[in-house]
Design an enzyme around this catalytic site. Structure first.
Site, PDB file in Angstrom:
ATOM      1  N   SER A  45     -59.516  42.921  19.581  1.00  0.00           N
ATOM      2  CA  SER A  45     -59.720  43.824  18.102  1.00  0.00           C
ATOM      3  C   SER A  45     -61.297  43.618  18.099  1.00  0.00           C
ATOM      4  CB  SER A  45     -58.889  43.152  17.164  1.00  0.00           C
ATOM      5  OG  SER A  45     -59.339  41.712  16.931  1.00  0.00           O
ATOM      6  N   ASP A  94     -60.831  35.470  15.410  1.00  0.00           N
ATOM      7  CA  ASP A  94     -61.156  35.139  16.817  1.00  0.00           C
ATOM      8  C   ASP A  94     -61.684  36.125  17.677  1.00  0.00           C
ATOM      9  OD1 ASP A  94     -58.889  36.113  17.554  1.00  0.00           O
ATOM     10  OD2 ASP A  94     -57.891  34.030  18.377  1.00  0.00           O
ATOM     11  N   ASP A 108     -61.761  37.587  21.426  1.00  0.00           N
ATOM     12  CA  ASP A 108     -60.794  37.332  22.668  1.00  0.00           C
ATOM     13  C   ASP A 108     -62.110  37.767  23.774  1.00  0.00           C
ATOM     14  OD1 ASP A 108     -58.263  37.373  22.052  1.00  0.00           O
ATOM     15  OD2 ASP A 108     -58.681  39.100  21.171  1.00  0.00           O
ATOM     16  N   ASP A 114     -61.406  32.800  22.176  1.00  0.00           N
ATOM     17  CA  ASP A 114     -60.599  32.926  23.319  1.00  0.00           C
ATOM     18  C   ASP A 114     -61.014  33.156  24.512  1.00  0.00           C
ATOM     19  OD1 ASP A 114     -58.195  32.150  21.599  1.00  0.00           O
ATOM     20  OD2 ASP A 114     -56.980  33.770  21.967  1.00  0.00           O
ATOM     21  N   TYR A 164     -46.578  42.065  11.677  1.00  0.00           N
ATOM     22  CA  TYR A 164     -47.612  42.049  12.711  1.00  0.00           C
ATOM     23  C   TYR A 164     -47.416  40.812  13.493  1.00  0.00           C
ATOM     24  CZ  TYR A 164     -52.214  42.370  14.456  1.00  0.00           C
ATOM     25  OH  TYR A 164     -53.233  42.321  15.347  1.00  0.00           O
TER      26      TYR A 164
HETATM   27  N1  LIG Z   1     -47.920  42.133  24.449  1.00  0.00           N
HETATM   28  C1  LIG Z   1     -49.145  42.692  25.221  1.00  0.00           C
HETATM   29  N2  LIG Z   1     -49.210  43.269  25.933  1.00  0.00           N
HETATM   30  C2  LIG Z   1     -50.158  43.844  26.775  1.00  0.00           C
HETATM   31  N3  LIG Z   1     -51.470  43.289  26.512  1.00  0.00           N
HETATM   32  C3  LIG Z   1     -51.307  42.510  25.537  1.00  0.00           C
HETATM   33  C4  LIG Z   1     -50.222  41.932  24.741  1.00  0.00           C
HETATM   34  N4  LIG Z   1     -50.790  40.990  24.004  1.00  0.00           N
HETATM   35  C5  LIG Z   1     -52.170  40.790  24.093  1.00  0.00           C
HETATM   36  N5  LIG Z   1     -52.633  41.764  24.977  1.00  0.00           N
HETATM   37  C6  LIG Z   1     -53.868  41.808  25.358  1.00  0.00           C
HETATM   38  O1  LIG Z   1     -54.766  40.963  25.150  1.00  0.00           O
HETATM   39  C7  LIG Z   1     -55.765  41.382  23.761  1.00  0.00           C
HETATM   40  C8  LIG Z   1     -55.865  40.296  22.869  1.00  0.00           C
HETATM   41  O2  LIG Z   1     -54.688  40.153  22.133  1.00  0.00           O
HETATM   42  P1  LIG Z   1     -54.475  39.815  20.792  1.00  0.00           P
HETATM   43  O3  LIG Z   1     -53.158  39.472  20.528  1.00  0.00           O
HETATM   44  O4  LIG Z   1     -55.650  38.868  20.350  1.00  0.00           O
HETATM   45  O5  LIG Z   1     -54.734  41.388  19.915  1.00  0.00           O
HETATM   46  P2  LIG Z   1     -56.074  41.822  19.221  1.00  0.00           P
HETATM   47  O6  LIG Z   1     -55.969  43.494  19.444  1.00  0.00           O
HETATM   48  O7  LIG Z   1     -57.266  41.462  19.423  1.00  0.00           O
HETATM   49  O8  LIG Z   1     -55.515  41.863  17.739  1.00  0.00           O
HETATM   50  P3  LIG Z   1     -55.864  40.573  16.488  1.00  0.00           P
HETATM   51  O9  LIG Z   1     -56.709  41.162  15.627  1.00  0.00           O
HETATM   52  O10 LIG Z   1     -54.343  40.435  16.090  1.00  0.00           O
HETATM   53  O11 LIG Z   1     -56.349  39.465  17.468  1.00  0.00           O
HETATM   54  C9  LIG Z   1     -55.144  42.747  23.340  1.00  0.00           C
HETATM   55  O12 LIG Z   1     -55.941  43.804  22.915  1.00  0.00           O
HETATM   56  C10 LIG Z   1     -54.503  43.255  24.629  1.00  0.00           C
HETATM   57  O13 LIG Z   1     -55.277  43.909  25.394  1.00  0.00           O
HETATM   58 MG   LIG Z   2     -57.580  39.181  19.203  1.00  0.00          MG
END
Ligand SMILES: Nc1ncnc2c1ncn2[C@@H]1O[C@H](COP(=O)(O)OP(=O)(O)OP(=O)(O)O)[C@@H](O)[C@H]1O
Ligand SMILES: [Mg+2]
Length: 513
Positions: free
Chosen positions: A89, A100, A102, A138, A208
């Protein structure tokens, strides 16, 4: 028609509408931004600059670390580069305060995952999580098959995946998905604003969570991106309504895809990972496939179950109606986005708790359990009398027992439900999870009990019970009467016909498991 014929293609089809925003859309957009601000959706600028500082510092440390390893391993004086990049995100520009970041370390060939782990020997899992100058990070690692990693490396080139270990491919995937998402949308800033609103809505409506079987950040991002492709010139105030329109009427399990998948015959091992229901039996079982846009394309929602599908669909239908009311001036964005109350939707609940027998500080019991609670939902769903089993995505600390976390599952039964007894399902869950816990995190005590709604107060505080808006079926007064006649598949528990027998049976005969 002729304008549609000549319309450019975004993604795998032509757009539905090329309309630009009108005056009303722009006004509604202004109020949408104001409402998002009122929900603290945007972080304060000091926090943003702190994040930038932290990322710069970590990037510097990564380069330094790689440089130090390089000079001990390669006799010539080479600049092996290396870098830290953000994805998820944060990369999409939709993170909020406190969330956090990533990140991924890109290392050249002569730096291995083992180096990475040894340098940080607390990390026994592929993802390392830590706090750096107040920011949660992360950290993933990918070792590229290159002698040096230049700063301007193009991660969207599929060839970069050749000769990599599977873990590196997986780690790179997050970054490659983020890059592609941003490339596939016609307008990044409208995409971001719409996604912010949709994420806030999904979080506040308890849908979510990838682990629990709803959608996670990436799945929501893909849905919003697809909507942006279908309405390339629309403003977020219109797009948010279209997200709910398109996907509440979507013909699931047709997949949501942002771009055509290309065959990579030269990378057979990775091609096998591509989501393909014709070839992989497991993929045929996916109920709401939302496919990531970079090779190897995968389904981001494989955890969705019969219940979460229904709940997501119901929520989207409701959201679409509220958006229509917003357009007509009969409701506000706050009505759409504010937190809703989970407990008002269900009369029948199961409380599940996990308690560590020995307190171990560094073990993530809650995380362990969260990723497994959907197994209980799956067991409950196998019971034909259970129509919906919905996990509340909020977990609770037990009031008098700090080591104890508890979750609630709301149950809705079919109308003809009789003599319902869920003892077997719960017993099996406790056994399966107890064994898994023993292997991974140590002995835990798992309890599950049926809870009458009136007894919820003995489990959680009154403030928690009342938290969030109590859902009505529809925000318009004229629909209220019509709603009373609707059957049981709806959201609010209060005017749903109760399967009395089932209620009595669980309530009086089988109250704990
Ligand atoms: N189920 C999944 N399938 C494919 N890719 C995933 C999956 N979960 C996470 N990812 C990859 O890891 C990244 C980070 O995951 P995360 O769950 O932190 O989502 P985010 O888009 O950063 O949303 P958030 O704001 O909840 O952190 C995602 O953007 C995606 O690229
Ligand atoms: Mg994230």
């Amino acid at each position: 028609m002729s304008s549609t014929m000549s319309a450019p293609t975004f993604g795998i089809s032509q757009p539905i509408s090329m309309d630009f925003p009108n005056k009303k859309d722009l006004l509604l957009n202004k109020s949408l931004t104001e409402t998002l601000k009122s929900f603290n959706c945007f972080e304060p600028s000091e926090e943003t600059s702190q994040r930038v500082k932290v990322l710069n510092k970590l990037n510097f440390l990564v380069k330094k670390w790689i440089h130090l390893l390089t000079i001990t391993r390669i006799p010539m004086d080479v600049d092996a580069g290396g870098k830290l990049i953000a994805f998820g995100s944060y990369r999409l520009g939709v993170h909020s305060s406190g969330s956090d970041i990533d990140t991924l370390v890109l290392a050249p060939r002569h730096v291995t995952r083992l180096d990475f782990i040894l340098e940080n020997f607390t990390a026994f899992v592929p993802i390392m999580t830590f706090k750096y100058s107040g920011i949660d990070i992360d950290l993933l690692f990918a070792r590229l098959d290159m002698p040096t990693v230049p700063d301007n490396i193009d991660l969207s080139d599929d060839n970069i995946l050749k000769n990599l270990d599977p873990e590196s491919v997986r780690s790179l995937n997050g970054c490659r998905v983020a890059e592609q998402l941003l490339k596939q949308v016609p307008n990044q800033s409208t995409f971001c604003e719409t996604l912010r609103a949709v994420k806030l809505w999904a979080k506040n409506h308890g849908i979510y969570s990838n682990a629990i079987g709803f959608f996670g950040g990436i799945a929501w991002a893909i849905l919003v991106a697809r909507t942006c492709q279908l309405y390339p010139n629309a403003a977020p105030s219109k797009l948010i309504q279209k997200v709910f329109f398109v996907f509440s009427t979507w013909n699931w399990p047709s997949p949501v895809i942002l771009k055509h998948m290309e065959n990579r015959f030269d990378m057979q091992n990775l091609s096998q990972l591509v989501w393909d229901p014709r070839r992989n039996y497991a993929d045929r079982l996916h109920l709401m496939p939302i496919i990531t846009p970079s090779f190897p394309e995968q389904n981001s929602t494989h955890n969705v179950s019969r219940s979460t599908l229904q709940v997501i669909q119901n929520e989207m239908k409701e959201a679409f109606k509220i958006c229509e009311h917003v357009q007509k001036g009969k409701a506000t964005w706050k009505d759409l986005l504010e937190e809703t109350n989970f407990f008002c939707k269900y009369r029948h609940l199961i409380a599940v708790s996990i308690n560590a027998e020995k307190e171990k500080e560094d073990t993530d019991f809650a995380g362990f359990f969260e990723s497994r609670i959907r197994q209980l939902v799956q067991l409950l769903e196998r019971n034909s009398q259970v129509q919906i089993a919905q996990v509340n995505t909020r977990k609770f600390k037990a009031p008098f027992s700090p080591g104890k976390s508890q979750w609630f599952i709301g149950l809705e039964f079919i109308q003809a439900a009789k003599n319902l007894d869920l003892t077997e399902e719960i017993k099996r869950f406790k056994k399966i999870i107890g064994n898994q816990a023993k292997e991974k995190i140590g002995t835990v005590q798992i309890d599950a009990a049926y809870v009458k709604k009136s007894k919820l107060i003995t489990y959680i505080s009154a403030a928690e019970l009342k938290r969030g808006k109590f859902m009505k079926k529809d925000t318009s007064p004229e629909k209220e009467n019509a709603n009373r006649k609707r059957p049981t598949t709806t959201q609010s528990g209060d005017d749903v016909k109760k399967p009395r027998t089932a209620f009595n049976s669980i309530g009086s005969v089988q109250t704990t498991f």
